[in-house]
Design a protein around this motif. Structure first.
Motif, PDB file in Angstrom:
ATOM      1  N   ILE A 290       0.853  -1.190   0.000  1.00 15.16           N
ATOM      2  CA  ILE A 290       0.000   0.000   0.000  1.00 15.16           C
ATOM      3  C   ILE A 290       0.887   1.237   0.000  1.00 15.16           C
ATOM      4  CG2 ILE A 290      -1.795   1.281   1.226  1.00 15.16           C
ATOM      5  CD1 ILE A 290      -2.680  -1.351   2.449  1.00 15.16           C
ATOM      6  N   ILE A 291       1.033   1.827  -1.150  1.00 14.99           N
ATOM      7  CA  ILE A 291       1.664   3.147  -1.312  1.00 14.99           C
ATOM      8  C   ILE A 291       0.705   3.949  -2.177  1.00 14.99           C
ATOM      9  CG2 ILE A 291       3.613   4.454  -2.224  1.00 14.99           C
ATOM     10  CD1 ILE A 291       5.410   2.160  -1.644  1.00 14.99           C
ATOM     11  N   PRO A 292       0.054   4.993  -1.619  1.00 16.00           N
ATOM     12  CA  PRO A 292      -1.032   5.676  -2.343  1.00 16.00           C
ATOM     13  C   PRO A 292      -0.623   6.174  -3.736  1.00 16.00           C
ATOM     14  CG  PRO A 292      -0.939   6.380  -0.054  1.00 16.00           C
ATOM     15  CD  PRO A 292       0.250   5.526  -0.276  1.00 16.00           C
ATOM     16  N   GLU A 293       0.587   6.653  -3.871  1.00 18.00           N
ATOM     17  CA  GLU A 293       0.981   7.257  -5.146  1.00 18.00           C
ATOM     18  C   GLU A 293       1.210   6.231  -6.248  1.00 18.00           C
ATOM     19  OE1 GLU A 293       1.834  10.052  -1.890  1.00 18.00           O
ATOM     20  OE2 GLU A 293       2.352   7.961  -2.264  1.00 18.00           O
ATOM     21  N   LEU A 294       1.286   4.927  -5.901  1.00 20.54           N
ATOM     22  CA  LEU A 294       1.546   3.923  -6.939  1.00 20.54           C
ATOM     23  C   LEU A 294       0.392   3.823  -7.935  1.00 20.54           C
ATOM     24  CD1 LEU A 294       3.201   1.018  -4.900  1.00 20.54           C
ATOM     25  CD2 LEU A 294       4.313   2.673  -6.403  1.00 20.54           C
ATOM     26  N   LYS A 295      -0.806   4.033  -7.479  1.00 23.15           N
ATOM     27  CA  LYS A 295      -1.991   3.934  -8.355  1.00 23.15           C
ATOM     28  C   LYS A 295      -2.427   5.292  -8.880  1.00 23.15           C
ATOM     29  CE  LYS A 295      -2.228  -0.467  -7.534  1.00 23.15           C
ATOM     30  NZ  LYS A 295      -1.872  -1.454  -8.595  1.00 23.15           N
ATOM     31  N   TRP A 296      -1.710   6.331  -8.488  1.00 24.72           N
ATOM     32  CA  TRP A 296      -2.107   7.687  -8.888  1.00 24.72           C
ATOM     33  C   TRP A 296      -1.586   7.961 -10.295  1.00 24.72           C
ATOM     34  CZ3 TRP A 296       0.439  12.749  -6.838  1.00 24.72           C
ATOM     35  CH2 TRP A 296      -0.347  13.872  -7.236  1.00 24.72           C
ATOM     36  N   HIS A 297      -2.393   8.622 -11.118  1.00 18.19           N
ATOM     37  CA  HIS A 297      -2.043   8.880 -12.507  1.00 18.19           C
ATOM     38  C   HIS A 297      -0.828   9.820 -12.593  1.00 18.19           C
ATOM     39  CE1 HIS A 297      -2.514   9.307 -16.828  1.00 18.19           C
ATOM     40  NE2 HIS A 297      -2.497  10.639 -16.686  1.00 18.19           N
ATOM     41  N   PHE A 298      -0.738  10.771 -11.669  1.00 24.79           N
ATOM     42  CA  PHE A 298       0.371  11.742 -11.676  1.00 24.79           C
ATOM     43  C   PHE A 298       1.472  11.377 -10.673  1.00 24.79           C
ATOM     44  CE2 PHE A 298      -3.412  14.102 -13.048  1.00 24.79           C
ATOM     45  CZ  PHE A 298      -2.962  14.597 -14.252  1.00 24.79           C
ATOM     46  N   GLY A 299       1.479  10.134 -10.213  1.00 24.23           N
ATOM     47  CA  GLY A 299       2.449   9.720  -9.200  1.00 24.23           C
ATOM     48  C   GLY A 299       3.904   9.810  -9.701  1.00 24.23           C
ATOM     49  N   TYR A 300       4.142   9.347 -10.926  1.00 19.32           N
ATOM     50  CA  TYR A 300       5.507   9.356 -11.459  1.00 19.32           C
ATOM     51  C   TYR A 300       6.033  10.777 -11.654  1.00 19.32           C
ATOM     52  CZ  TYR A 300       9.431   8.682 -14.643  1.00 19.32           C
ATOM     53  OH  TYR A 300      10.658   8.725 -15.232  1.00 19.32           O
ATOM     54  N   PRO A 301       5.261  11.690 -12.355  1.00 19.96           N
ATOM     55  CA  PRO A 301       5.764  13.058 -12.474  1.00 19.96           C
ATOM     56  C   PRO A 301       5.895  13.759 -11.120  1.00 19.96           C
ATOM     57  CG  PRO A 301       3.702  12.811 -13.664  1.00 19.96           C
ATOM     58  CD  PRO A 301       4.047  11.485 -13.155  1.00 19.96           C
ATOM     59  N   PHE A 302       5.008  13.382 -10.150  1.00 15.73           N
ATOM     60  CA  PHE A 302       5.096  13.977  -8.829  1.00 15.73           C
ATOM     61  C   PHE A 302       6.420  13.588  -8.152  1.00 15.73           C
ATOM     62  CE2 PHE A 302       4.453  13.404  -4.238  1.00 15.73           C
ATOM     63  CZ  PHE A 302       4.165  14.714  -3.872  1.00 15.73           C
ATOM     64  N   ALA A 303       6.806  12.308  -8.242  1.00 15.14           N
ATOM     65  CA  ALA A 303       8.061  11.847  -7.637  1.00 15.14           C
ATOM     66  C   ALA A 303       9.263  12.492  -8.321  1.00 15.14           C
ATOM     67  CB  ALA A 303       8.144  10.326  -7.713  1.00 15.14           C
ATOM     68  N   ILE A 304       9.238  12.597  -9.652  1.00 13.68           N
ATOM     69  CA  ILE A 304      10.333  13.250 -10.377  1.00 13.68           C
ATOM     70  C   ILE A 304      10.461  14.707  -9.964  1.00 13.68           C
ATOM     71  CG2 ILE A 304      11.158  13.970 -12.650  1.00 13.68           C
ATOM     72  CD1 ILE A 304      11.548  11.033 -12.119  1.00 13.68           C
ATOM     73  N   GLY A 305       9.314  15.399  -9.860  1.00 10.57           N
ATOM     74  CA  GLY A 305       9.335  16.798  -9.450  1.00 10.57           C
ATOM     75  C   GLY A 305       9.883  16.971  -8.048  1.00 10.57           C
ATOM     76  N   MET A 306       9.502  16.036  -7.136  1.00 18.65           N
ATOM     77  CA  MET A 306      10.038  16.108  -5.777  1.00 18.65           C
ATOM     78  C   MET A 306      11.564  15.955  -5.767  1.00 18.65           C
ATOM     79  SD  MET A 306       7.768  16.539  -3.296  1.00 18.65           S
ATOM     80  CE  MET A 306       8.481  15.694  -1.899  1.00 18.65           C
TER      81      MET A 306
END
Length: 324
Positions: A290-306
């Motif tokens: 359970i990692i909420p951002e794994l199923k999020w559509h913008f999870g990958y760009p969000f992690a890159i931006g962070m």
């Protein structure tokens, strides 16, 4: 080798045969003498020619002494100063009455230039004491020229240290290596010249005492005093030059330390800048179901931006503080 000189029209003249001109010879120069040549001089003047081992003794009593009415004086003189490895060796001056005998095992330049000058120009060298003073003055002039040239070389090294250098690290490293070698050579030369001047200073003091005992002329005593002052001033200059060389050595080592610190600082800053992005990547690389951002559509760009933002913020902070 024996070089015998006689006085001809107030000038020194080299003769081929010492025995035939024994009555008129005023200066005998022994260069790498053989045992037979030493015996010839000893028989002629009735004095003991010092051996090379005796000349290299460091005791003052072994370098400056009176024996059989002759004054023996030994000084350390340089030769081959044009190369990076000067040759330092003792030279003995023997003042026996009106004759001068020099014993040496290397060839200082003054022993070449002085006879040539005394042969062409009337320098007043008509007896052993005047020849000795003239020869010592030529030696001191030569030492002054060596120190002057060394001073110019030290100034050039100083400019190379403090002027802008190459931007390539490998080129700068080679430059610093050459500078350290040059500084080492100049320090060795300055130390050798200082040792030579100290020995000449002691010789001049002994010669001043001898001039009083043997009742040399007033002009000779005045020239000895001038010679002593010149040697003392050159010794002070050699000491100053050694101190400046020591300063340049410290400055070079300081510049090398600054270069190393700059390189280490770059690696330290790079490590700090990339540490937050690594932390973000490590968090999202954990193997949890359970990692909420794994199923999020913008999870990958969000992690890159962070990760990008966490790298930019430390870089901006370092630049603002003037650390880069």
């Amino acid at each position: 080798m024996i070089k015998a000189f006689v006085v001809d029209n107030d000038r020194l003249h080299l003769v081929d045969d010492l025995v035939q001109n024994s009555d008129t010879v005023v200066w005998v120069d022994l260069f790498n003498p053989t045992k037979e040549e030493e015996t010839t001089i000893e028989t002629w003047l009735g004095i003991a020619v010092p051996t090379r081992e005796e000349m290299e003794e460091i005791e003052i009593s072994s370098r400056l002494y009176v024996e059989d009415g002759a004054y023996f004086m030994t000084a350390i003189l340089p030769a081959q100063t044009e190369v990076n490895d000067p040759l330092m060796s003792p030279v003995t001056f023997v003042l026996a009455g009106s004759r001068l005998i020099t014993v040496r095992y290397h060839e200082p330049k003054a022993f070449k230039t002085f006879p040539l000058r005394a042969e062409k120009v009337a320098t007043g060298c008509t007896s052993g004491d005047t020849i000795l003073i003239g020869l010592l003055e030529a030696i001191v002039d030569r030492l002054a020229d060596i120190l002057e040239r060394a001073g110019r070389d030290v100034e050039a090294i100083s400019r190379d240290i403090f002027e802008a250098r190459s931007t390539k690290v490998s080129k700068r490293n080679r430059d610093f290596q050459e500078l350290l070698k040059g500084i080492g050579r100049k320090e060795d030369l300055a130390s050798s010249i200082r040792d030579s001047l100290i020995s000449l200073q002691r010789l001049a003091g002994f010669l001043a005492h001898a001039s009083t005992q043997s009742r040399m002329s007033k002009d000779i005593r005045a020239r000895i005093k001038t010679l002593s002052r010149d040697v003392l001033s050159l010794a002070d200059h050699a000491t100053f030059l050694s101190q400046k060389i020591s300063f340049l050595l410290d400055a070079t080592l300081g510049m090398i330390s600054i270069e190393q610190n700059a390189i280490i600082k770059i690696f330290s800053v790079a490590a700090v800048i990339f540490l937050p992005p690594t932390l973000v990547a490590s968090i999202y690389g954990m193997n949890f179901d359970i990692i909420p951002e794994l199923k999020w559509h913008f999870g990958y760009p969000f992690a890159i931006g962070m990760m990008v933002l966490s790298a930019i913020l430390p870089f901006w902070y370092f630049r603002r503080r003037g650390w880069l």
